[in-house]
Structures are given as structure tokens and as C-alpha cells.
Design an enzyme around this catalytic site. Structure first.
Site, PDB file in Angstrom:
ATOM      1  N   LYS A 100      87.162  36.620  25.160  1.00 36.33           N
ATOM      2  CA  LYS A 100      88.287  36.703  24.234  1.00 36.33           C
ATOM      3  C   LYS A 100      87.888  37.551  23.012  1.00 36.33           C
ATOM      4  O   LYS A 100      87.626  38.719  23.164  1.00 36.33           O
ATOM      5  CB  LYS A 100      88.739  35.296  23.859  1.00 36.33           C
ATOM      6  CG  LYS A 100      88.859  34.334  25.071  1.00 36.33           C
ATOM      7  CD  LYS A 100      90.000  34.670  26.004  1.00 36.33           C
ATOM      8  CE  LYS A 100      89.953  33.910  27.319  1.00 36.33           C
ATOM      9  NZ  LYS A 100      90.016  32.466  27.216  1.00 36.33           N
ATOM     10  N   ASP A 135      84.574  23.625  21.926  1.00 35.91           N
ATOM     11  CA  ASP A 135      85.035  24.895  22.492  1.00 35.91           C
ATOM     12  C   ASP A 135      85.732  25.635  21.350  1.00 35.91           C
ATOM     13  O   ASP A 135      86.818  25.265  20.928  1.00 35.91           O
ATOM     14  CB  ASP A 135      86.014  24.609  23.643  1.00 35.91           C
ATOM     15  CG  ASP A 135      86.629  25.887  24.219  1.00 35.91           C
ATOM     16  OD1 ASP A 135      86.562  26.951  23.555  1.00 35.91           O
ATOM     17  OD2 ASP A 135      87.194  25.820  25.324  1.00 35.91           O
ATOM     18  N   ARG A 180      67.134  36.693  36.238  1.00 36.81           N
ATOM     19  CA  ARG A 180      67.774  35.371  36.184  1.00 36.81           C
ATOM     20  C   ARG A 180      67.191  34.554  35.029  1.00 36.81           C
ATOM     21  O   ARG A 180      67.900  33.826  34.338  1.00 36.81           O
ATOM     22  CB  ARG A 180      67.634  34.626  37.525  1.00 36.81           C
ATOM     23  CG  ARG A 180      68.177  33.198  37.438  1.00 36.81           C
ATOM     24  CD  ARG A 180      68.595  32.569  38.772  1.00 36.81           C
ATOM     25  NE  ARG A 180      67.726  32.866  39.883  1.00 36.81           N
ATOM     26  CZ  ARG A 180      66.491  32.393  40.041  1.00 36.81           C
ATOM     27  NH1 ARG A 180      65.970  31.593  39.140  1.00 36.81           N
ATOM     28  NH2 ARG A 180      65.783  32.735  41.094  1.00 36.81           N
ATOM     29  N   TYR A 200      92.230  23.641  27.387  1.00 40.56           N
ATOM     30  CA  TYR A 200      92.256  24.838  28.217  1.00 40.56           C
ATOM     31  C   TYR A 200      92.367  24.404  29.693  1.00 40.56           C
ATOM     32  O   TYR A 200      91.703  23.457  30.116  1.00 40.56           O
ATOM     33  CB  TYR A 200      90.981  25.639  27.972  1.00 40.56           C
ATOM     34  CG  TYR A 200      90.888  26.868  28.833  1.00 40.56           C
ATOM     35  CD1 TYR A 200      91.743  27.932  28.627  1.00 40.56           C
ATOM     36  CD2 TYR A 200      89.960  26.948  29.858  1.00 40.56           C
ATOM     37  CE1 TYR A 200      91.680  29.053  29.434  1.00 40.56           C
ATOM     38  CE2 TYR A 200      89.886  28.068  30.664  1.00 40.56           C
ATOM     39  CZ  TYR A 200      90.752  29.118  30.444  1.00 40.56           C
ATOM     40  OH  TYR A 200      90.692  30.225  31.244  1.00 40.56           O
TER      41      TYR A 200
HETATM   42  C1  LIG Z   1      89.407  31.497  28.116  1.00 40.01           C
HETATM   43  C2  LIG Z   1      89.003  30.173  27.634  1.00 40.01           C
HETATM   44  C3  LIG Z   1      87.960  29.467  28.238  1.00 40.01           C
HETATM   45  C4  LIG Z   1      87.248  29.958  29.484  1.00 40.01           C
HETATM   46  O1  LIG Z   1      86.607  31.159  29.302  1.00 40.01           O
HETATM   47  P1  LIG Z   1      86.369  32.193  30.512  1.00 40.01           P
HETATM   48  O2  LIG Z   1      85.533  33.241  29.888  1.00 40.01           O
HETATM   49  O3  LIG Z   1      87.731  32.636  30.952  1.00 40.01           O
HETATM   50  O4  LIG Z   1      85.681  31.428  31.589  1.00 40.01           O
HETATM   51  C5  LIG Z   1      87.616  28.242  27.721  1.00 40.01           C
HETATM   52  N1  LIG Z   1      88.259  27.720  26.666  1.00 40.01           N
HETATM   53  C6  LIG Z   1      89.281  28.359  26.068  1.00 40.01           C
HETATM   54  C7  LIG Z   1      89.942  27.720  24.888  1.00 40.01           C
HETATM   55  C8  LIG Z   1      89.682  29.601  26.525  1.00 40.01           C
HETATM   56  O5  LIG Z   1      90.696  30.213  25.935  1.00 40.01           O
END
Ligand SMILES: *Cc1c(COP(=O)(O)O)cnc(C)c1O
Length: 390
Positions: A202, A177, A52, A104
Site C-alpha cells: 500500500k 496492523d 532465504r 481486513y
Molecule cells: C492490504 C492489507 C493487508 C494485506 O496485505 P497484502 O500485502 O495484500 O498481503 C492487511 N491489512 C490491511 C489493513 C490491508 O489493507
């Protein structure tokens, strides 16, 4: 930038473990699946004690991603949302957050929850500097930006917004983000952001087979505070998942370049057919100049409108090669409609924020572009034929 080599070279070469050289000189990074690590004696701590808190495979990935992010420190956590949750633990009731209209879905859901706990959240059009400026006050603790946004692909001027926020609220944390861009194309810390986070699910991993999130920061005190929450809550990425990401990220430069090339082809093809296409790689995009100033590529997410929600759904239902799914950034192309990809935002809020229900989002993969165009053509033909026959 700290790296000696081009990032595409850096991505396939891993630094040796921090705790000393690997005795076996493994060509691929070793996987330490252990939850706990033995100490040399009761009085001597080892480099690791409990997963952890820290794990050599996770550390390897964090060092690797730190280079990619251009960040002094980088943390690997369980998902993009776990990254945002960790960051939002810095907020207290009464603090104000300024963020975009087009967010998002999961981000919107988490912010709505924080609003119930007393954090004040202002949604503004982040393409409009003066609209954002009107919301900054001494209480602004966080400016949370996405650029380009998902699914409208709107571009925010990150450095100008950061300067405007800090002029009013010097303690404001500028958080970006960066998921839609990937660190290959945009590095928020170099644009005066304090925190760069993104979903590793992604582009970074790129294979739809592991969830992860990353947080990059330069300020050591801020890094310590974030690490406190990661250790306190157990948000850190599991070793096997870290190992999978180390494997996936090796090919990232190739994948993202091919995906972006394909996305440009698809975006031009759709706009030549008269659709209103949102893609920052098109010179007709209103944010084109700003985007090219702060990013070095347009990415593989685009959206377009057909004028009819029903027609949009029919087009997506008729696609054969594209999968109907949320997410993006992996090798295979996907398509969704707003109702699916932004299900976390209630329909009436989608309307208020100007998110059109006839929007189709395409997330382009590494297939041959001719096959993608053929699939789109047959889906449009089939949908229009059915539409007019009804
Ligand atoms: C997918 C995504 C997230 C969240 O990510 P996860 O790995 O699915 O929790 C946050 N911001 C954007 C722009 C995303 O496309």
C-alpha cells in the site's frame, strides 16, 4: 525516535551496506539478485550465505524500514498477509486472540482458519474499551488491532487497549496492523504495541507494482522467534521486490501528504452533500480525538454510504478517473464497494458484524483534487439520474 533527521529526509538517504562500504559508491542501492553467496573458505562464513536466510538488498530495506517504524528490528516479507502468517505462528491451539469486528478481509480469512486449528478468536467492538476488556482472560495470547479499521475507519485506542490486555494477561502480545495509517502517521510500538506489521503493498511502495509486508519489533527475543519462522518458511522478501520497494519508498512522504490532503478535500465535499462519511480527519468522526492523540494524519482511505446498494454500485460503475479495484495507498485513486473489497468475508458475517452493503470505499491518490471532485460529481449525477429513471 532514533533518526537524526526528519523522516522525509531519512527516506531518501540510505545507510551504507552492513557488510562494508560499496566500492563503487552507487547513488541508488545495489540489487543483489543472487540466491547464494560464496564463503571465503570452508571454515569462514560470509555475511550472507543463502537468500532465504538473508540478502544484502533485503537487509538494506529492513534497516531503512526499521527507522521508519521506529523499531529495533524490522523484517521484510512477501506480503502483508505473509507478515500476519509469520506472527500467527507464535500461537498454539488453546490460545485466545481478541480482535476487532471490522477487519481486513484476508485477516478474517486467516483467523477463521486458525480457529479451525484450535485457536480461540473473539471478535469485539474495539472502539469500546469495556467490551474488549470483557474478553480478556489469562489465556489471551494476542490482541490484534487495526486502527483506523478498513473499511469503516473506526478508531481503537491502542495504548489503552494494550494496557487493559496486559493487566489481565501479562504475556499477551499486542499486534497492530498499521496498513491504513502508514508508519509516517502512526507508530504502534510507541503506543505500547509489541509488534507493528503492515502491508508494504500500500503506502510504503505506493505504485501498485510490488507486494510486500513488514514486521517491526523492539524485543530482541521476539525478533529472533519471528526470524526463525521467516527463515524456516521462506517468507522473506525477494531481492528484486526489496529493491523496488527501496525505490518506491523514497517518495513516500510526498505521496502520503498529497494523498491525505486530497482525501480531506473529498471527505468534506461528500459530507457537505449530505452523505454519511467515515474519515478520521473529520471533526465529526466519533474517534477524532483518540485518533489525533495517537496518529499525526488521517490518511487517504475513506468510506461513505448512499442508503442503497444499487445506487452505490452505479456510482462506482460511472467513475471514469477512479479505478474500480481493491487496495489503496498508491498514486492513483481507486473505488470499491463492500462486496468487492471484503469478498473474503462471507455476506452473512458482513451482516452480523454490521458492515453495510451500500458502503463505497474511496482510496485517494495524488491527482489534482478538482479532477477527483469532478469525477465524483459526474458519477453521482449519472447514477442518480439512472436510478430515478428506473
Ligand atoms: C492490504 C492489507 C493487508 C494485506 O496485505 P497484502 O500485502 O495484500 O498481503 C492487511 N491489512 C490491511 C489493513 C490491508 O489493507
Amino acid at each position: 525516535m532514533a533518526e537524526k533527521y526528519d523522516i522525509s529526509t531519512e527516506l531518501v538517504h540510505f545507510d551504507p551496506p552492513a557488510s562494508g562500504a560499496d566500492p563503487h559508491r552507487a547513488a541508488a542501492p545495489p540489487l543483489y539478485i543472487s540466491a547464494t553467496f560464496k564463503q571465503p573458505s570452508t571454515t569462514e562464513p560470509g555475511a550472507y550465505d543463502y537468500t532465504r536466510t538473508g540478502n544484502p538488498t533485503r537487509s538494506q530495506l529492513e534497516r531503512h524500514m526499521g527507522k521508519l517504524f521506529g523499531a529495533g528490528r524490522c523484517f521484510a516479507v512477501n506480503s502483508g498477509m505473509a507478515a500476519l502468517d509469520t506472527i500467527c505462528r507464535l500461537l498454539l491451539p488453546g490460545d485466545e486472540v481478541v480482535t476487532g469486528n471490522d477487519l481486513y478481509g484476508g485477516t478474517n480469512r486467516l483467523l477463521s482458519h486458525l480457529a479451525q486449528l484450535g485457536v480461540v478468536v473473539h471478535h469485539v467492538d474495539t472502539t469500546d474499551l469495556s467490551a474488549a476488556r470483557a474478553k480478556f482472560s489469562a489465556k489471551t495470547r494476542m490482541l490484534l488491532l487495526e486502527s483506523p479499521t478498513n473499511p469503516l475507519l473506526q478508531v481503537a485506542d491502542i495504548a489503552s487497549l494494550s494496557a487493559a490486555a496486559k493487566a489481565v494477561a501479562p504475556n499477551c502480545l499486542v499486534v497492530v496492523d498499521n496498513t491504513v495509517m502508514s508508519p509516517l502517521y502512526q507508530r504502534p510500538l510507541a503506543l505500547n504495541a509489541d509488534i507493528h506489521y503492515e502491508s508494504g503493498t500500500k503506502y510504503i511502495n505506493g505504485h501498485h507494482d510490488v507486494m510486500s509486508g513488514f514486521i517491526g519489533v523492539d524485543d530482541p527475543a521476539l525478533a529472533d522467534r519471528l526470524f526463525f519462522y521467516i527463515n524456516a518458511t521462506g517468507a522473506g522478501l525477494a531481492p528484486f521486490d526489496a529493491w523496488l520497494v527501496l525505490r518506491g519508498v523514497k517518495t513516500m512522504a510526498l505521496r502520503v501528504a498529497r494523498q491525505t490532503e486530497n482525501a480531506g478535500i473529498v471527505a468534506r465535499w461528500l459530507s457537505e452533500r449530505g452523505y454519511q462519511v467515515n474519515y478520521p480527519g473529520l471533526s465529526t468522526h466519533p474517534g477524532y480525538v483518540t485518533h489525533n492523540r495517537q496518529a499525526s494524519g488521517a490518511g487517504a482511505v475513506l468510506s461513505f454510504r448512499t442508503g442503497s446498494t444499487q445506487l452505490s454500485e452505479r456510482i462506482v460503475d460511472n467513475l471514469r478517473l477512479f479505478g474500480i479495484s481493491v487496495s489503496f495507498g498508491a498514486c492513483e485513486s481507486l473505488a470499491t464497494v463492500l462486496r468487492i473489497c471484503h469478498a473474503a468475508i462471507p455476506a452473512e458475517v458482513r451482516r452480523e458484524r454490521g458492515l453495510p452493503e451500500d458502503l463505497i470505499r474511496l482510496c485517494i491518490g495524488i491527482e489534482h483534487p478538482d479532477d477527483l471532485l469532478k469525477d465524483l460529481q459526474q458519477a453521482i449525477d449519472a447514477a442518480e439520474h439512472k436510478f430515478h429513471a428506473d
